[in-house]
Write a protein that holds these residues in place. Structure first.
Motif, PDB file in Angstrom:
ATOM      1  N   PRO A 236      23.396  18.009   8.676  1.00 43.01           N
ATOM      2  CA  PRO A 236      23.944  17.726  10.011  1.00 43.01           C
ATOM      3  C   PRO A 236      23.663  18.867  10.980  1.00 43.01           C
ATOM      4  N   ASP A 237      23.773  18.562  12.264  1.00 38.01           N
ATOM      5  CA  ASP A 237      23.600  19.581  13.293  1.00 38.01           C
ATOM      6  C   ASP A 237      24.832  20.474  13.397  1.00 38.01           C
ATOM      7  N   SER A 238      26.000  19.922  13.082  1.00 37.93           N
ATOM      8  CA  SER A 238      27.230  20.713  13.079  1.00 37.93           C
ATOM      9  C   SER A 238      28.289  19.996  12.251  1.00 37.93           C
ATOM     10  N   THR A 239      29.331  20.739  11.902  1.00 38.08           N
ATOM     11  CA  THR A 239      30.477  20.181  11.179  1.00 38.08           C
ATOM     12  C   THR A 239      31.737  20.809  11.732  1.00 38.08           C
ATOM     13  N   TYR A 240      32.850  20.132  11.553  1.00 36.64           N
ATOM     14  CA  TYR A 240      34.142  20.721  11.883  1.00 36.64           C
ATOM     15  C   TYR A 240      35.236  20.095  11.033  1.00 36.64           C
ATOM     16  N   ILE A 241      36.332  20.832  10.893  1.00 40.66           N
ATOM     17  CA  ILE A 241      37.469  20.410  10.079  1.00 40.66           C
ATOM     18  C   ILE A 241      38.556  19.870  11.007  1.00 40.66           C
ATOM     19  N   LEU A 242      39.100  18.711  10.649  1.00 39.77           N
ATOM     20  CA  LEU A 242      40.197  18.112  11.418  1.00 39.77           C
ATOM     21  C   LEU A 242      41.532  18.696  10.966  1.00 39.77           C
ATOM     22  N   PRO A 243      42.580  18.530  11.757  1.00 37.79           N
ATOM     23  CA  PRO A 243      43.903  19.032  11.357  1.00 37.79           C
ATOM     24  C   PRO A 243      44.393  18.462  10.022  1.00 37.79           C
ATOM     25  N   ASN A 244      43.966  17.242   9.668  1.00 38.52           N
ATOM     26  CA  ASN A 244      44.382  16.644   8.393  1.00 38.52           C
ATOM     27  C   ASN A 244      43.503  17.098   7.219  1.00 38.52           C
ATOM     28  N   LYS A 245      42.659  18.092   7.455  1.00 33.40           N
ATOM     29  CA  LYS A 245      41.741  18.695   6.463  1.00 33.40           C
ATOM     30  C   LYS A 245      40.517  17.841   6.156  1.00 33.40           C
ATOM     31  N   ASN A 246      40.353  16.701   6.816  1.00 34.56           N
ATOM     32  CA  ASN A 246      39.102  15.951   6.676  1.00 34.56           C
ATOM     33  C   ASN A 246      37.998  16.696   7.405  1.00 34.56           C
ATOM     34  N   LYS A 247      36.760  16.443   6.999  1.00 32.78           N
ATOM     35  CA  LYS A 247      35.618  17.125   7.592  1.00 32.78           C
ATOM     36  C   LYS A 247      34.761  16.107   8.333  1.00 32.78           C
ATOM     37  N   VAL A 248      34.238  16.495   9.498  1.00 30.56           N
ATOM     38  CA  VAL A 248      33.363  15.637  10.289  1.00 30.56           C
ATOM     39  C   VAL A 248      31.977  16.275  10.342  1.00 30.56           C
ATOM     40  N   TYR A 249      30.965  15.472  10.023  1.00 39.15           N
ATOM     41  CA  TYR A 249      29.564  15.879  10.078  1.00 39.15           C
ATOM     42  C   TYR A 249      28.960  15.229  11.322  1.00 39.15           C
ATOM     43  N   VAL A 250      28.291  16.029  12.131  1.00 35.54           N
ATOM     44  CA  VAL A 250      27.761  15.535  13.403  1.00 35.54           C
ATOM     45  C   VAL A 250      26.233  15.633  13.391  1.00 35.54           C
ATOM     46  N   TYR A 251      25.604  14.499  13.686  1.00 36.86           N
ATOM     47  CA  TYR A 251      24.144  14.424  13.820  1.00 36.86           C
ATOM     48  C   TYR A 251      23.839  14.070  15.269  1.00 36.86           C
ATOM     49  N   GLU A 252      22.970  14.852  15.896  1.00 38.03           N
ATOM     50  CA  GLU A 252      22.618  14.609  17.295  1.00 38.03           C
ATOM     51  C   GLU A 252      21.119  14.393  17.418  1.00 38.03           C
ATOM     52  N   ARG A 253      20.759  13.349  18.135  1.00 40.47           N
ATOM     53  CA  ARG A 253      19.352  13.062  18.419  1.00 40.47           C
ATOM     54  C   ARG A 253      19.202  12.825  19.911  1.00 40.47           C
ATOM     55  N   SER A 254      18.176  13.408  20.487  1.00 42.72           N
ATOM     56  CA  SER A 254      17.927  13.242  21.917  1.00 42.72           C
ATOM     57  C   SER A 254      16.427  13.225  22.151  1.00 42.72           C
ATOM     58  N   ARG A 255      15.998  12.376  23.066  1.00 43.78           N
ATOM     59  CA  ARG A 255      14.574  12.266  23.387  1.00 43.78           C
ATOM     60  C   ARG A 255      14.450  12.008  24.880  1.00 43.78           C
TER      61      ARG A 255
END
Length: 124
Positions: free
Chosen positions: A48-67
């Motif tokens: 992923p391009d970035s990740t972050y942790i939510l308050p409930n301890k779940n993790k979010v993976y972020v993929y970004e595409r731009s053209r």
């Protein structure tokens, strides 16, 4: 005239190639990943391009595409600076396509939900 025909042929062929890649297929693709481990997804589509942790301890993976690209647009007709109507040349249309994919996992790494934002979230 030949140049305009060549440009329209290329543009129409790109349109038909893009026809297989749809938002509906994008939704089906990522719905199928729910319940699976994130490591399997990462092995398929990359890191992923970035990740972050939510308050409930779940993790979010972020993929970004731009053209960003430009397409020639049709000749512009109008009223000239010194008077008279006429053909005033070609212009370019700038197009930006974006997609941001968010994949949420629980603390065990299982994908529990996903979402997306952008104007070009289609299956590849």
């Amino acid at each position: 005239m030949y140049k305009l025909l060549k440009i329209s042929l290329v543009a129409s062929s790109l349109f038909f190639i893009e026809g297989c890649a749809t938002h509906t297929n994008f939704i089906k693709k990522y719905n199928a990943w729910i319940g699976q481990n994130i490591s399997h997804l990462i092995s398929q589509i990359g890191y992923p391009d970035s990740t972050y942790i939510l308050p409930n301890k779940n993790k979010v993976y972020v993929y970004e595409r731009s053209r960003v690209y430009s397409l020639p647009s049709m000749p512009m007709f109008g009223y000239g600076y010194y008077g008279g109507y006429g053909l005033f040349g070609y212009d370019n249309e700038i197009i930006q396509e974006t997609c941001k994919l968010f994949i949420e996992t629980n603390t065990k790494g299982t994908i529990i939900r996903w979402g997306s934002r952008g104007n070009h979230c289609i299956s590849q």
